[in-house]
Design a protein around this motif. Sequence first.
Motif, mmCIF file in Angstrom:
data_model
loop_
_atom_site.group_PDB
_atom_site.id
_atom_site.type_symbol
_atom_site.label_atom_id
_atom_site.label_comp_id
_atom_site.label_asym_id
_atom_site.label_seq_id
_atom_site.Cartn_x
_atom_site.Cartn_y
_atom_site.Cartn_z
ATOM 1 N N GLU A 1 3.147 7.556 8.836
ATOM 2 C CA GLU A 1 3.572 6.160 8.742
ATOM 3 C C GLU A 1 4.834 5.891 9.552
ATOM 4 O OE1 GLU A 1 3.004 5.391 4.307
ATOM 5 O OE2 GLU A 1 2.064 3.683 5.290
ATOM 6 N N MET B 1 3.856 4.938 13.091
ATOM 7 C CA MET B 1 3.383 3.551 13.164
ATOM 8 C C MET B 1 4.543 2.572 12.985
ATOM 9 S SD MET B 1 0.240 3.603 10.555
ATOM 10 C CE MET B 1 -0.994 4.887 10.542
ATOM 11 N N TYR C 1 -9.023 7.531 14.106
ATOM 12 C CA TYR C 1 -7.744 6.967 13.702
ATOM 13 C C TYR C 1 -7.655 6.814 12.183
ATOM 14 C CZ TYR C 1 -4.269 3.682 12.388
ATOM 15 O OH TYR C 1 -3.246 3.102 11.713
ATOM 16 N N LEU D 1 -5.978 -2.894 7.804
ATOM 17 C CA LEU D 1 -4.931 -2.971 8.821
ATOM 18 C C LEU D 1 -5.450 -2.736 10.240
ATOM 19 C CD1 LEU D 1 -2.209 -1.136 6.762
ATOM 20 C CD2 LEU D 1 -1.911 -3.409 7.773
ATOM 21 N N GLU E 1 -5.973 1.053 5.229
ATOM 22 C CA GLU E 1 -6.151 1.369 6.656
ATOM 23 C C GLU E 1 -7.287 0.565 7.269
ATOM 24 O OE1 GLU E 1 -3.846 2.748 8.315
ATOM 25 O OE2 GLU E 1 -2.763 3.248 6.490
ATOM 26 N N TRP F 1 0.826 -1.225 0.000
ATOM 27 C CA TRP F 1 0.000 0.000 0.000
ATOM 28 C C TRP F 1 0.855 1.269 0.000
ATOM 29 C CZ3 TRP F 1 -0.342 -4.035 3.388
ATOM 30 C CH2 TRP F 1 0.315 -3.879 4.612
ATOM 31 N N ARG F 2 2.169 1.101 0.020
ATOM 32 C CA ARG F 2 3.025 2.286 -0.078
ATOM 33 C C ARG F 2 3.394 2.606 -1.527
ATOM 34 N NH1 ARG F 2 6.430 1.176 5.569
ATOM 35 N NH2 ARG F 2 4.624 1.654 6.872
HETATM 36 N N1 ADE Z 1 -0.821 -0.137 10.317
HETATM 37 C C1 ADE Z 1 -1.854 0.685 10.095
HETATM 38 N N2 ADE Z 1 -1.632 1.470 9.041
HETATM 39 C C2 ADE Z 1 -0.427 1.126 8.559
HETATM 40 C C3 ADE Z 1 0.372 1.566 7.470
HETATM 41 N N3 ADE Z 1 -0.074 2.514 6.661
HETATM 42 N N4 ADE Z 1 1.572 0.988 7.299
HETATM 43 C C4 ADE Z 1 1.977 0.030 8.140
HETATM 44 N N5 ADE Z 1 1.279 -0.435 9.155
HETATM 45 C C5 ADE Z 1 0.092 0.113 9.379
#
Ligand code: ADE
Length: 330
Positions: free
Chosen positions: A180, A183, A119, A42, A39, A26-27
């Motif tokens: 990020e 996290m 969140y 996750l 999100e 997702w990056r």
């Molecule tokens: N946990 C929640 N969002 C995240 C993210 N964007 N990257 C890694 N871990 C996560």
Amino acid sequence: MEQELIRRAVPPLLAWYRVCKRDLPWRHDRTPYTALVAELMLQQTRVEAVRERYVQFLDRFPTAQSLAAASEDEVLKLWEGLGYYSRARNLHRAAKAIAEHGFPATFEGVRALPGVGDYTAGAVCSIALGIPSPAVDGNVLRILSRLYADGRCVDEPSIRSEYAALLKEVYPAETADFCEALMELGAIVCLPNGAPSCEKCPWQTLCLAHQNGEEERYPVRAEKRARKIVEATVLVLRCKDRYAIEQRPEGGLLAKLWQFPFFEGAAPDYGAPLAEKRAKHVFTHVEWHMTGKLIEVDEELPAYIWATAQEIRARYALPSAFRAFAAWLK
Ligand code: ADE
Ligand code: SF4
């Protein structure tokens, strides 16, 4: 809380993140929609469990429009095994709103989407919209309580908002990286359950818990309430090559997902089982302690839907609570 400490903590955190961040699907090629999918997936699910499922989900539903056009059954099937299925239903509803009105452009607009709390709205806005908006999850609670050696109980809702206000004051222009990075530090360095890897931490010289050698005293958590235990019987009824399944009710746990005939306590007697096994599944507030029985029956009882193993695998979302018994399907 003293703001100078967090202000000094921002630059080393960003520098560390740029070098050490994990390569997560997702990056790449991010859009507001894909950030929302990530999100939601996750929330309460481990990164390793989400990785592959995120890619599969976006292969099938690359845009909010494609997701909006799908049936709820198909969306639930793609969510199979991830748990907390209300997330999938909410995401489906959010996609319909986005397909109709476009992706919201403000924090309040994102926060108003179904299934999106403070969140998730904070994360999506910071990560995909460039809006500085703190996202305080369990990782962030942990790292900040350690940075400040904050001995208050982080399960108090006021702590979350206090930390959010603290972060908001120092939010840098690189909103996505900062969100990020916070996290990420909690996920790969400042670990829960056991000693954090302070020797690799960009906050090593700032962190008050580390200075005191008391990393593991934080975060202070409330005692968990005991879960309710439910004894249940699950019948895998087989008639030739078909198996009985039923849809769970509209409300409550695992709403509208599929299961083998499920009975709290004992089940009706359909004959001697060919096999029997016990399995346990832990939800947030409940544990199911199940006895599963594989039973051959002579006719298809009309109370159930009867499907082959192949049809069940292809079409019906069967939660992982029943995985042990699904192993009997041939
Ligand atoms: N946990 C929640 N969002 C995240 C993210 N964007 N990257 C890694 N871990 C996560
Ligand atoms: Fe966590 Fe250690 Fe870094 Fe402090 S120094 S934030 S305890 S990893």
